[in-house]
Design a protein around this motif. Structure first.
Motif, PDB file in Angstrom:
ATOM      1  N   HIS A   1       0.833  -1.199   0.000  1.00 56.42           N
ATOM      2  CA  HIS A   1       0.000   0.000   0.000  1.00 56.42           C
ATOM      3  C   HIS A   1       0.873   1.257   0.000  1.00 56.42           C
ATOM      4  O   HIS A   1       1.908   1.302   0.659  1.00 56.42           O
ATOM      5  CB  HIS A   1      -0.922   0.003   1.224  1.00 56.42           C
ATOM      6  CG  HIS A   1      -1.741  -1.241   1.343  1.00 56.42           C
ATOM      7  ND1 HIS A   1      -2.834  -1.495   0.532  1.00 56.42           N
ATOM      8  CD2 HIS A   1      -1.611  -2.320   2.153  1.00 56.42           C
ATOM      9  CE1 HIS A   1      -3.340  -2.668   0.853  1.00 56.42           C
ATOM     10  NE2 HIS A   1      -2.620  -3.193   1.830  1.00 56.42           N
ATOM     11  N   LYS A   2       0.429   2.253  -0.709  1.00 57.69           N
ATOM     12  CA  LYS A   2       1.118   3.542  -0.752  1.00 57.69           C
ATOM     13  C   LYS A   2       0.346   4.504   0.133  1.00 57.69           C
ATOM     14  O   LYS A   2      -0.805   4.839  -0.152  1.00 57.69           O
ATOM     15  CB  LYS A   2       1.174   4.046  -2.199  1.00 57.69           C
ATOM     16  CG  LYS A   2       2.016   5.285  -2.411  1.00 57.69           C
ATOM     17  CD  LYS A   2       1.924   5.768  -3.840  1.00 57.69           C
ATOM     18  CE  LYS A   2       0.531   6.273  -4.149  1.00 57.69           C
ATOM     19  NZ  LYS A   2       0.414   6.935  -5.452  1.00 57.69           N
ATOM     20  N   ASN A   3       0.958   4.927   1.234  1.00 53.22           N
ATOM     21  CA  ASN A   3       0.269   5.805   2.170  1.00 53.22           C
ATOM     22  C   ASN A   3       1.281   6.662   2.916  1.00 53.22           C
ATOM     23  O   ASN A   3       2.487   6.623   2.616  1.00 53.22           O
ATOM     24  CB  ASN A   3      -0.610   4.995   3.132  1.00 53.22           C
ATOM     25  CG  ASN A   3       0.182   3.928   3.876  1.00 53.22           C
ATOM     26  OD1 ASN A   3       1.348   4.129   4.203  1.00 53.22           O
ATOM     27  ND2 ASN A   3      -0.452   2.792   4.145  1.00 53.22           N
ATOM     28  N   ILE A   4       0.829   7.384   3.911  1.00 53.53           N
ATOM     29  CA  ILE A   4       1.714   8.285   4.635  1.00 53.53           C
ATOM     30  C   ILE A   4       2.822   7.521   5.346  1.00 53.53           C
ATOM     31  O   ILE A   4       3.957   8.006   5.456  1.00 53.53           O
ATOM     32  CB  ILE A   4       0.899   9.153   5.642  1.00 53.53           C
ATOM     33  CG1 ILE A   4       1.774  10.269   6.225  1.00 53.53           C
ATOM     34  CG2 ILE A   4       0.298   8.305   6.750  1.00 53.53           C
ATOM     35  CD1 ILE A   4       2.217  11.304   5.228  1.00 53.53           C
ATOM     36  N   ALA A   5       2.531   6.303   5.813  1.00 50.33           N
ATOM     37  CA  ALA A   5       3.547   5.505   6.503  1.00 50.33           C
ATOM     38  C   ALA A   5       4.666   5.098   5.551  1.00 50.33           C
ATOM     39  O   ALA A   5       5.847   5.163   5.903  1.00 50.33           O
ATOM     40  CB  ALA A   5       2.907   4.266   7.132  1.00 50.33           C
ATOM     41  N   THR A   6       4.307   4.675   4.342  1.00 52.15           N
ATOM     42  CA  THR A   6       5.346   4.284   3.384  1.00 52.15           C
ATOM     43  C   THR A   6       6.123   5.505   2.903  1.00 52.15           C
ATOM     44  O   THR A   6       7.328   5.426   2.658  1.00 52.15           O
ATOM     45  CB  THR A   6       4.736   3.540   2.180  1.00 52.15           C
ATOM     46  OG1 THR A   6       3.806   4.394   1.500  1.00 52.15           O
ATOM     47  CG2 THR A   6       4.009   2.285   2.627  1.00 52.15           C
ATOM     48  N   LEU A   7       5.442   6.644   2.766  1.00 54.30           N
ATOM     49  CA  LEU A   7       6.132   7.883   2.362  1.00 54.30           C
ATOM     50  C   LEU A   7       7.155   8.285   3.417  1.00 54.30           C
ATOM     51  O   LEU A   7       8.295   8.659   3.086  1.00 54.30           O
ATOM     52  CB  LEU A   7       5.114   9.000   2.145  1.00 54.30           C
ATOM     53  CG  LEU A   7       5.683  10.390   1.816  1.00 54.30           C
ATOM     54  CD1 LEU A   7       6.524  10.348   0.554  1.00 54.30           C
ATOM     55  CD2 LEU A   7       4.558  11.402   1.684  1.00 54.30           C
ATOM     56  N   ILE A   8       6.763   8.219   4.684  1.00 55.41           N
ATOM     57  CA  ILE A   8       7.682   8.560   5.771  1.00 55.41           C
ATOM     58  C   ILE A   8       8.903   7.640   5.744  1.00 55.41           C
ATOM     59  O   ILE A   8      10.030   8.061   6.005  1.00 55.41           O
ATOM     60  CB  ILE A   8       6.950   8.466   7.131  1.00 55.41           C
ATOM     61  CG1 ILE A   8       5.931   9.609   7.254  1.00 55.41           C
ATOM     62  CG2 ILE A   8       7.930   8.508   8.296  1.00 55.41           C
ATOM     63  CD1 ILE A   8       4.985   9.470   8.433  1.00 55.41           C
TER      64      ILE A   8
END
Length: 703
Positions: A124-131
């Motif tokens: 999944h691409k989300n804020i957690a992976t972006l961080i």
């Protein structure tokens, strides 16, 4: 040479015409910023100290300007110039991060959006992976500085500079630079069995019953994996689970699996209790976790036939003095495989990556019962690896890594020594670029490759010293607590681009004497250095790396620099993956003993098939593998996933059999582990579409 004819190298690697005016303007601005008067004569003196040459980097010019200002006594101006550079560096880094953020948000999926290490396990691409992605460039710079400083200390600046050159010019590739942790490990769970997780910073005590084992095991795997950059293998998992089931329901529980043992309204049988344990552990570990950039743990387990198990665990004792019960474990292994295979029709479950360990002799497996069961599970559509050896001297600790076992003994403190192994670090040689560079420059490619390999071993030794320093400061509790052993972990020399290099040399990629001689010659150079640098405390091996990410990068970089590049993703096999003329038997032969002789770290044959074979056909292929000496392989048949109704089918279909929708996705092994193709990076999706999937009749008679 006229100074105006020079070209300089910009920060992004591009070339630009040298401009003296830009340097003069920067110096004048530095003087103005501190209200220091200057004139043309003063600036000329400063410029006279500069040594400008063809291809010089912008950073080197600026360093020389700072030194020149201080030589002339303008310390305040030099300080202002340095601060100016620092502000611009920070501005550039911020802008780079902003551009990355925007591109990541627009990317089709997390793997495509990742700049440094595309990974299909990040679903999944989300804020957690972006961080998790944003600091990776900083980790790369930090890791390179730590390593080059150590190389300078051990071998001198010249070798450190050569390493940096080879790295930045893509002759070699340092795997997992975005992490400070060591690579992958096959752990012994014995320290946890007798002391819980407190020795590695947790607060749980040793498991005492089946319930605490299941919950504690999940927590332990999460903790261990957070301190590794790669896979975590637990070869003793089912053996320990069998022990705790026996404590709860008796040693011969498997003889009456339908017995009701639950006094609650659910009235669960022994079998239901056991499959509930499977469900708790497997579904928990397949959840994405914050400590791994919102991806699931790379978890691996092993199954054993009887002789393999007895060789590894014959001297093992549990804390109460009892020995493992083979009859119960044999039943439990089969039950877990059957359950997991069925469960994969309900949900996309990537982990554990399973390896069946079989001993072979005289062209067949020794344990006929487990050979037959292995073939049965393949025929039922299950996806797992088989590791076949003529002696139990090695073990798979991740989705393809092979490790020679140094000690099959047992310790009441550390447990089974033979399972505690793995790889501390992987440094990969781009064989295609190295060999082409040597040939194009009329150099003996074997001598050039030997020189590169020698440097790689020195670099790995430098890495090892950094790791030992971290351990000395208490930063590596997995080593201190005995889960893994520093001296039993390998320093791995990876290879990529072998097939492409052979194609450049004009060789036919098939089982023929010329290709075999090339493979043995190239890999033999690396193995010779592995033996040369080996000591009682440091071991090296050579692995054909999975190259999920770097196979694409090498092809891209080499093409940009004008090298011969026959495909957009370098192979991780001894054959051309998209070539339909190589039949099933020849692929086993190309991953057989003569070809893998020097790959002491392993390679994995992914036999791509269009449809499942019969049990008899798979059984015959186990004999083929034993005869050819192909020791690590799997059969890869895409599973169909309906995007509309969610139905999962073990077959490779173009229409959902449940709702007849043509909106389908496929689960297949990207390399090593099973994922939806839609989770692959864009480049890897293209590679997946080019793969050739053989039919049952291609080199194997249907039965």
């Amino acid at each position: 040479m006229d100074i105006k004819s020079f070209t300089i190298t910009k920060r992004d690697g591009s070339a630009e015409r040298f401009s003296l005016d830009k340097i003069m303007n920067a110096i004048i601005k530095a003087f103005d910023s501190v209200n220091e008067p200057t004139d043309l004569s003063c600036i000329s003196k400063i410029l006279s100290h500069l040594d400008i040459h063809e291809g010089i980097k912008v950073e080197d010019i600026q360093n020389q300007v700072e030194e020149a200002l201080m030589r002339e006594g303008f310390y305040h101006v030099a300080k202002s110039f340095m601060l100016y550079r620092q502000r611009h560096t920070e501005d550039r880094e911020t802008m780079e991060k902003l551009r990355f953020l925007a591109a990541y948000c627009e990317a089709a999926n997390a793997a495509t959006g990742s700049k440094y290490d595309a990974n299909a396990n990040v679903e999944h691409k989300n804020i957690a992976t972006l961080i998790g992605e944003l600091p990776k460039s900083n980790f790369i710079r930090l890791n390179r500085r730590l390593l080059t400083d150590r190389i300078k200390k051990m071998y001198g600046k010249e070798l450190a500079d050569r390493y940096t050159y080879l790295l930045t010019h893509h002759f070699i590739y340092k795997n997992d630079e975005t992490s400070l942790a060591n690579y992958c490990a096959s752990i012994t769970m014995y320290p946890w069995l007798i002391g819980g997780t407190m020795s590695i910073g947790g607060n749980s005590t040793a498991p005492t019953n089946l319930k605490s084992f299941c919950g504690g095991f999940v927590n332990m795997v999460f903790m261990v994996s957070s301190m590794l950059s790669g896979a975590c293998a637990t070869p003793e998992f089912l053996m320990y689970l069998n022990y705790f089931i026996g404590l709860e329901y008796g040693k011969e529980y498997y003889k009456e699996p339908d017995k009701v043992v639950d006094l609650s309204l659910k009235q669960r049988t022994i079998d239901k209790v056991i499959t509930d344990c499977f469900e708790q552990i497997v579904y928990s570990i397949n959840q994405p976790t914050g400590a791994r950039n919102y991806q699931a743990v790379f978890w691996n387990i092993a199954y054993y036939d009887r002789p393999y198990f007895e060789s590894l665990f014959g001297e093992f004792h549990f804390p109460d003095g009892s020995k493992p019960d083979w009859a119960g474990l044999s039943w439990l292994q089969k039950r877990f495989m059957k359950w997991f295979n069925a469960e994969r029709t309900k949900a996309v479950l990537t982990f554990p990556v399973e390896t069946m360990a079989l001993l072979s002799r005289d062209g067949d497996v020794i344990d006929a019962e487990w050979g037959d069961f292995t073939a049965e599970m393949y025929a039922e559509g299950h996806s797992f690896f088989t590791y076949m050896s003529d002696n139990a001297d090695s073990l798979s600790s991740c989705c393809r890594l092979r490790n020679e076992i140094q000690d099959n003994g047992f310790s009441y403190t550390l447990g089974a020594g033979g399972v505690s192994t793995g790889s501390k670090s992987v440094l990969t040689i781009n064989l295609n670029r190295c060999i082409q560079h040597a040939v194009n420059n009329k150099t003996d490619y074997k001598e050039f490759l030997a020189d590169i390999t020698d440097l790689c071993h020195k670099v790995q030794l430098a890495y090892n010293e950094n790791l030992k320093e971290l351990q000395a400061h208490g930063m590596l509790p997995l080593f201190d607590a005995g889960y893994i052993n520093m001296s039993r972990q390998y320093l791995t020399i990876g290879v990529n681009g072998l097939v492409e290099a052979a194609e450049f040399m004009g060789l036919q990629i098939s089982d023929n004497p010329d290709y075999l001689a090339f493979v043995q010659g190239v890999l033999g150079i690396i193995e010779k250095k592995n033996r040369e640098y080996r000591t009682k405390d440091v071991m090296f091996n050579c692995e054909m790396i999975p190259a999920e990410n770097v196979g694409v990068k090498h092809a891209k970089w080499d093409r940009e620099d004008g090298y011969f590049v026959p495909r957009d993703c370098y192979n991780s096999y001894f054959y051309v993956v998209e070539d339909g003329s190589t039949d099933i038997i020849e692929k086993f032969r190309l991953h057989g003993a003569p070809y893998i002789e020097h790959l002491t770290g392993g390679s994995a044959l992914h036999m791509n098939l269009e449809e499942h074979l019969s049990k008899a056909q798979y059984r015959q292929l186990l004999r083929v593998a034993a005869k050819e000496g192909c020791n690590y392989f799997t059969f890869n048949i895409p599973n169909t996933v309906c995007n509309d109704c969610g139905h999962i089918d073990k077959r490779y279909l173009h229409e959902c059999p449940a709702c007849h929708s043509k909106n389908v996705d496929y689960m297949t092994r990207i390399i090593g582990y099973l994922k939806r193709v839609s989770n692959f990076s864009e480049a890897r999706q293209q590679e997946a579409n080019r793969r050739f999937y053989a039919k049952a009749g291609a080199g194997l008679a249907a039965e």
